[in-house]
Structures are given as C-alpha cells and as structure tokens.
Scaffold this motif. Structure first.
Motif, mmCIF file in Angstrom:
data_model
loop_
_atom_site.group_PDB
_atom_site.id
_atom_site.type_symbol
_atom_site.label_atom_id
_atom_site.label_comp_id
_atom_site.label_asym_id
_atom_site.label_seq_id
_atom_site.Cartn_x
_atom_site.Cartn_y
_atom_site.Cartn_z
ATOM 1 N N LEU A 8 0.832 -1.209 0.000
ATOM 2 C CA LEU A 8 0.000 0.000 0.000
ATOM 3 C C LEU A 8 0.867 1.261 0.000
ATOM 4 O O LEU A 8 0.591 2.209 -0.742
ATOM 5 C CB LEU A 8 -0.933 -0.004 1.215
ATOM 6 C CG LEU A 8 -2.144 -0.919 1.097
ATOM 7 C CD1 LEU A 8 -2.704 -1.261 2.461
ATOM 8 C CD2 LEU A 8 -3.209 -0.269 0.254
ATOM 9 N N HIS A 9 1.921 1.267 0.801
ATOM 10 C CA HIS A 9 2.805 2.429 0.841
ATOM 11 C C HIS A 9 3.541 2.619 -0.488
ATOM 12 O O HIS A 9 3.817 3.748 -0.891
ATOM 13 C CB HIS A 9 3.801 2.309 1.995
ATOM 14 C CG HIS A 9 3.175 2.584 3.324
ATOM 15 N ND1 HIS A 9 2.575 3.785 3.650
ATOM 16 C CD2 HIS A 9 3.028 1.808 4.416
ATOM 17 C CE1 HIS A 9 2.108 3.734 4.871
ATOM 18 N NE2 HIS A 9 2.365 2.539 5.372
ATOM 19 N N ARG A 10 3.837 1.526 -1.163
ATOM 20 C CA ARG A 10 4.461 1.621 -2.483
ATOM 21 C C ARG A 10 3.503 2.284 -3.470
ATOM 22 O O ARG A 10 3.921 3.037 -4.342
ATOM 23 C CB ARG A 10 4.866 0.230 -2.981
ATOM 24 C CG ARG A 10 5.856 0.258 -4.111
ATOM 25 C CD ARG A 10 6.465 -1.111 -4.386
ATOM 26 N NE ARG A 10 7.212 -1.607 -3.247
ATOM 27 C CZ ARG A 10 6.968 -2.742 -2.609
ATOM 28 N NH1 ARG A 10 6.001 -3.535 -3.001
ATOM 29 N NH2 ARG A 10 7.699 -3.113 -1.587
ATOM 30 N N LEU A 37 -2.126 5.844 -5.322
ATOM 31 C CA LEU A 37 -3.074 6.123 -4.248
ATOM 32 C C LEU A 37 -2.632 7.361 -3.472
ATOM 33 O O LEU A 37 -1.432 7.665 -3.401
ATOM 34 C CB LEU A 37 -3.142 4.943 -3.274
ATOM 35 C CG LEU A 37 -3.795 3.667 -3.778
ATOM 36 C CD1 LEU A 37 -3.500 2.528 -2.818
ATOM 37 C CD2 LEU A 37 -5.280 3.865 -3.917
ATOM 38 N N HIS A 38 -3.596 8.038 -2.875
ATOM 39 C CA HIS A 38 -3.279 9.177 -2.015
ATOM 40 C C HIS A 38 -2.866 8.660 -0.643
ATOM 41 O O HIS A 38 -3.363 7.622 -0.196
ATOM 42 C CB HIS A 38 -4.512 10.077 -1.894
ATOM 43 C CG HIS A 38 -4.208 11.421 -1.327
ATOM 44 N ND1 HIS A 38 -4.230 11.664 0.022
ATOM 45 C CD2 HIS A 38 -3.864 12.582 -1.919
ATOM 46 C CE1 HIS A 38 -3.917 12.934 0.235
ATOM 47 N NE2 HIS A 38 -3.694 13.517 -0.929
ATOM 48 N N ARG A 69 -6.055 5.664 5.931
ATOM 49 C CA ARG A 69 -7.402 5.303 6.366
ATOM 50 C C ARG A 69 -7.632 3.801 6.250
ATOM 51 O O ARG A 69 -8.152 3.167 7.163
ATOM 52 C CB ARG A 69 -8.433 6.066 5.531
ATOM 53 C CG ARG A 69 -9.865 5.798 5.944
ATOM 54 C CD ARG A 69 -10.860 6.558 5.089
ATOM 55 N NE ARG A 69 -10.856 6.067 3.721
ATOM 56 C CZ ARG A 69 -10.504 6.799 2.656
ATOM 57 N NH1 ARG A 69 -10.106 8.049 2.802
ATOM 58 N NH2 ARG A 69 -10.547 6.285 1.444
ATOM 59 N N LYS A 70 -7.230 3.217 5.108
ATOM 60 C CA LYS A 70 -7.412 1.780 4.900
ATOM 61 C C LYS A 70 -6.656 0.967 5.945
ATOM 62 O O LYS A 70 -7.193 0.034 6.538
ATOM 63 C CB LYS A 70 -6.954 1.374 3.498
ATOM 64 C CG LYS A 70 -7.923 1.749 2.403
ATOM 65 C CD LYS A 70 -7.425 1.260 1.061
ATOM 66 C CE LYS A 70 -8.298 1.700 -0.075
ATOM 67 N NZ LYS A 70 -9.644 1.134 -0.039
ATOM 68 N N SER A 130 -6.416 -2.449 10.683
ATOM 69 C CA SER A 130 -5.775 -2.777 11.959
ATOM 70 C C SER A 130 -6.786 -2.694 13.108
ATOM 71 O O SER A 130 -6.726 -3.470 14.054
ATOM 72 C CB SER A 130 -4.575 -1.876 12.223
ATOM 73 O OG SER A 130 -4.977 -0.533 12.312
ATOM 74 N N GLY A 131 -7.723 -1.753 13.009
ATOM 75 C CA GLY A 131 -8.769 -1.656 14.027
ATOM 76 C C GLY A 131 -9.645 -2.898 14.060
ATOM 77 O O GLY A 131 -10.022 -3.379 15.121
#
Length: 87
Positions: free
Chosen positions: A58-60, A67-68, A74-75, A80-81
C-alpha cells in the motif's frame, strides 16, 4: 487521433502508465483481500501477518502515485482496528 508529435508521445506514454498502474492496483487489491479473508476467517495471527504483508504494498502505491497517502492511512487504520477488535 492526435496530430502533434508531443501529443502522440503522450498517448503512448499514458497507455503504458495505465497498464502499469492497473497492475499495481490489482496487486494492492489482492493483498487487501487477503487481509479481509483472514479477518473473516477469525484467525487473528493470520490477519496480522497478512496486514504486515499488505502494508508495504500500500505504501508503495503512495510513492508511485497510484493512491493518495490519506487513503492508504485510512485503509490501514480501519484494517488494523478490525484486527484488534478480534481479540
């Protein structure tokens, strides 16, 4: 069809980038889906390891401009929540 050389080049470039970005987004979706399935199965350890595998992907996506950064934050926060709520 574009008449200018620069516009023709831009069309070629956009097609290439679209293909690469589509593959990257598909990869990200696959990793997120693995986390979702692990959460649905109720196995917290599997969900944690799936999230750890999905996080760099995701960070990549952020660094490559697919992606922003707030979307990814948020995802990850929501996933994790949900994993923490399993305990």
């Amino acid at each position: 069809m574009a008449n200018h050389k620069s516009a023709q080049k831009r069309i070629r470039r956009n097609a290439n980038r679209s293909e690469i970005n589509g593959a990257r987004m598909g990869r990200i979706r696959t990793f997120v889906k693995k986390v979702e399935l692990a959460i649905a199965s109720g196995n917290q350890d599997a969900a944690k390891s799936a999230l750890q595998a999905a996080q760099p992907e995701l960070h990549r996506g952020v660094t490559k401009g697919v992606l922003h950064r707030n979307t990814v934050a948020r995802k990850l926060s929501r996933l994790s929540g949900r994993i923490k709520a399993m305990a």
